[in-house]
Write an enzyme that holds these catalytic residues in place. Structure first.
Site, PDB file in Angstrom:
ATOM      1  N   LYS A   1      -2.008  -2.130 -13.819  1.00 20.86           N
ATOM      2  CA  LYS A   1      -2.438  -2.898 -12.381  1.00 20.86           C
ATOM      3  C   LYS A   1      -3.894  -2.864 -12.584  1.00 20.86           C
ATOM      4  O   LYS A   1      -4.489  -1.987 -12.536  1.00 20.86           O
ATOM      5  CB  LYS A   1      -1.936  -1.745 -11.324  1.00 20.86           C
ATOM      6  CG  LYS A   1      -2.402  -2.387  -9.954  1.00 20.86           C
ATOM      7  CD  LYS A   1      -1.560  -1.692  -8.863  1.00 20.86           C
ATOM      8  CE  LYS A   1      -1.882  -1.766  -7.352  1.00 20.86           C
ATOM      9  NZ  LYS A   1      -1.153  -1.486  -6.529  1.00 20.86           N
TER      10      LYS A   1
ATOM     11  N   LYS B   1       1.705   5.803  -9.885  1.00 16.88           N
ATOM     12  CA  LYS B   1       0.541   4.970 -10.100  1.00 16.88           C
ATOM     13  C   LYS B   1      -0.669   5.806  -9.819  1.00 16.88           C
ATOM     14  O   LYS B   1      -0.612   6.804  -9.042  1.00 16.88           O
ATOM     15  CB  LYS B   1       0.438   3.989  -8.761  1.00 16.88           C
ATOM     16  CG  LYS B   1      -1.000   4.095  -7.953  1.00 16.88           C
ATOM     17  CD  LYS B   1      -0.947   2.883  -7.257  1.00 16.88           C
ATOM     18  CE  LYS B   1      -2.364   3.197  -6.146  1.00 16.88           C
ATOM     19  NZ  LYS B   1      -2.460   2.529  -5.208  1.00 16.88           N
TER      20      LYS B   1
ATOM     21  N   GLU C   1      -4.054   2.159 -13.254  1.00 21.98           N
ATOM     22  CA  GLU C   1      -4.598   1.173 -12.636  1.00 21.98           C
ATOM     23  C   GLU C   1      -6.228   1.299 -12.320  1.00 21.98           C
ATOM     24  O   GLU C   1      -6.758   2.123 -11.481  1.00 21.98           O
ATOM     25  CB  GLU C   1      -4.103   1.328 -11.049  1.00 21.98           C
ATOM     26  CG  GLU C   1      -4.865   0.273 -10.169  1.00 21.98           C
ATOM     27  CD  GLU C   1      -4.497   0.345  -8.553  1.00 21.98           C
ATOM     28  OE1 GLU C   1      -3.826   1.501  -8.174  1.00 21.98           O
ATOM     29  OE2 GLU C   1      -5.133  -0.332  -7.566  1.00 21.98           O
TER      30      GLU C   1
ATOM     31  N   ARG D   1       3.496   6.268  11.217  1.00 20.64           N
ATOM     32  CA  ARG D   1       3.775   5.984   9.702  1.00 20.64           C
ATOM     33  C   ARG D   1       5.163   5.824   9.368  1.00 20.64           C
ATOM     34  O   ARG D   1       5.438   4.926   8.427  1.00 20.64           O
ATOM     35  CB  ARG D   1       3.061   7.122   8.880  1.00 20.64           C
ATOM     36  CG  ARG D   1       1.377   7.229   9.326  1.00 20.64           C
ATOM     37  CD  ARG D   1       0.715   8.111   8.348  1.00 20.64           C
ATOM     38  NE  ARG D   1       1.013   9.585   8.297  1.00 20.64           N
ATOM     39  CZ  ARG D   1       0.546  10.423   8.927  1.00 20.64           C
ATOM     40  NH1 ARG D   1      -0.456  10.140   9.871  1.00 20.64           N
ATOM     41  NH2 ARG D   1       0.982  11.646   9.059  1.00 20.64           N
TER      42      ARG D   1
HETATM   43  P1  13P Z   1      -4.580  -3.628  -2.208  1.00 23.50           P
HETATM   44  O1  13P Z   1      -3.756  -4.707  -2.712  1.00 23.50           O
HETATM   45  O2  13P Z   1      -5.053  -3.534  -0.828  1.00 23.50           O
HETATM   46  O3  13P Z   1      -5.819  -3.692  -3.195  1.00 23.50           O
HETATM   47  O4  13P Z   1      -3.980  -2.485  -2.636  1.00 23.50           O
HETATM   48  C1  13P Z   1      -3.296  -2.192  -3.919  1.00 23.50           C
HETATM   49  C2  13P Z   1      -3.376  -0.781  -4.105  1.00 23.50           C
HETATM   50  O5  13P Z   1      -2.245  -0.115  -4.371  1.00 23.50           O
HETATM   51  C3  13P Z   1      -4.787  -0.258  -4.513  1.00 23.50           C
HETATM   52  O6  13P Z   1      -4.382   0.872  -5.176  1.00 23.50           O
END
Ligand code: 13P
Length: 347
Positions: A227, A144, A185, A53
């Site tokens: 987001k 986030k 988000e 990772r």
């Molecule tokens: P994806 O663009 O793969 O949907 O991932 C964005 C993300 O941070 C989801 O929480």
């Protein structure tokens, strides 16, 4: 741009950070949880060890010139504590290039007690205040937290929408208090055979609830980012809306619900292919024509990493091929932010 490392937490600096994240560039979401990164590594036959990772994410973070297209990177709890091959902590490496380090603070989605079957609530509010303080001391300047909503006959329920809005708004209030820009988000999932209208209606309902809670919880909108998903047909819909329709409906929905004080929206890719995610973002910015009150950019996970993962396949010999693939996507998505992408640029 260098990251402010002082302990002064000013209103202006959150507003500046929020704008710096969305103005002309976008965000790499490299914050996959342990379960998700395993899902990304499995198909390329790479074992999800701490070292794998670290090498994989180091490959992305060290890519030379990414700062031209990428404003910030969302890290995972393990990653914010890891170092590059020279011993520089990842947040410092990124900040040194002018890329703003961020952190995922949710603890994933769990079944919503008493909700409809399959409905989820996002965990992570407990103990969040001291965790934010620690992440800030490690260099994070934004955060986030993701909540998810499935579309179905009776889904999502008002209970699911409202409970998750509480989580988003209180998380955002804590971030602002701790001097961190919250990325709120809410993701309406693409899974299912719903039409683009189904996505429009559910997204509108979710965003209306989220922004009403943010107002109630006194969260200053110039200090946050949204987001969210684009307005798309379900992945299994029989007729899927075309690019221009997606852009039109996404802008319509935003004009209906998003306050003009919000500095920007960064889209998630949510299972779209790399090319679709770029073409949609480009059409959205072209149709907006610079007239929307918010910057419209990207915060992609899969749509920035799919070809980089494929090129890397866990081998040190492929590091520069992986970086090239990542930089290519980053460049095309930054072009889409300006509405200047064209499919010929795919190469
Ligand atoms: P994806 O663009 O793969 O949907 O991932 C964005 C993300 O941070 C989801 O929480």
């Amino acid at each position: 741009m260098s990251v402010d490392r002082s302990s002064t937490v000013g209103t202006a600096s959150l507003e500046e950070t929020a704008l710096a994240l969305v103005r002309g560039k976008g965000i790499l979401a490299a914050d996959e949880s342990m379960g998700t990164i395993k899902k990304r590594f499995d198909p390329i036959g790479v074992e999800s060890t701490e070292e794998n990772r670290r090498s994989y994410r180091g490959m992305l973070f060290e890519a030379e010139g990414a700062e031209e297209f990428v404003s910030g990177v969302i890290l995972f709890d393990e990653t914010i504590r890891q170092k590059d091959s020279e011993g520089t902590p990842f947040p410092e490496l990124l900040a040194g290039k002018g890329i703003i380090p961020g952190i995922k603070v949710d603890k994933g989605t769990k079944p919503l007690a008493g909700g409809e079957a399959g409905e989820k609530i996002t965990e992570g509010l407990d103990g969040l205040r001291p965790r934010l303080a620690e992440y800030r001391s490690l260099g994070a300047r934004f955060a986030k937290l993701r909540t998810v909503y499935s579309i179905g006959d009776d889904l999502p329920s008002d209970y699911c929408v409202e409970a998750n809005s509480h989580v988003q708004a209180y998380y955002a209030a804590l971030c602002v208090e701790q001097g961190i820009v919250p990325i709120v988000e809410p993701e309406v999932l693409m899974d299912g055979d719903h039409s683009i209208d189904g996505c429009y209606d559910t997204t509108l309902r979710v965003l209306t609830s989220v922004f009403s809670r943010l107002a109630l919880y006194r969260v200053p909108l110039p200090q946050i980012l949204l987001k969210t998903n684009m307005i798309l047909s379900g992945a299994d819909a029989s007729e899927r809306a075309e690019v221009e329709e997606v852009a039109k409906r996404t802008l319509e929905c935003f004009h209906e619900v998003l306050p003009p004080e919000l500095p920007g929206v960064v889209f998630l890719s949510g299972g779209q292919s790399e090319e679709e995610a770029t073409a949609h973002l480009n059409a959205i910015n072209r149709q907006a024509g610079g007239e929307a009150p918010w910057h419209l950019s990207f915060s992609y996970g899969r749509a920035l990493q799919a070809s980089a993962l494929e090129a890397w396949r866990g081998s040190a010999a492929n590091l520069s091929a992986g970086q090239e693939a990542y930089l290519h996507r980053a460049k095309l998505n930054a072009a889409a932010v300006h509405g200047s992408y064209s499919p010929e640029m795919e190469g």
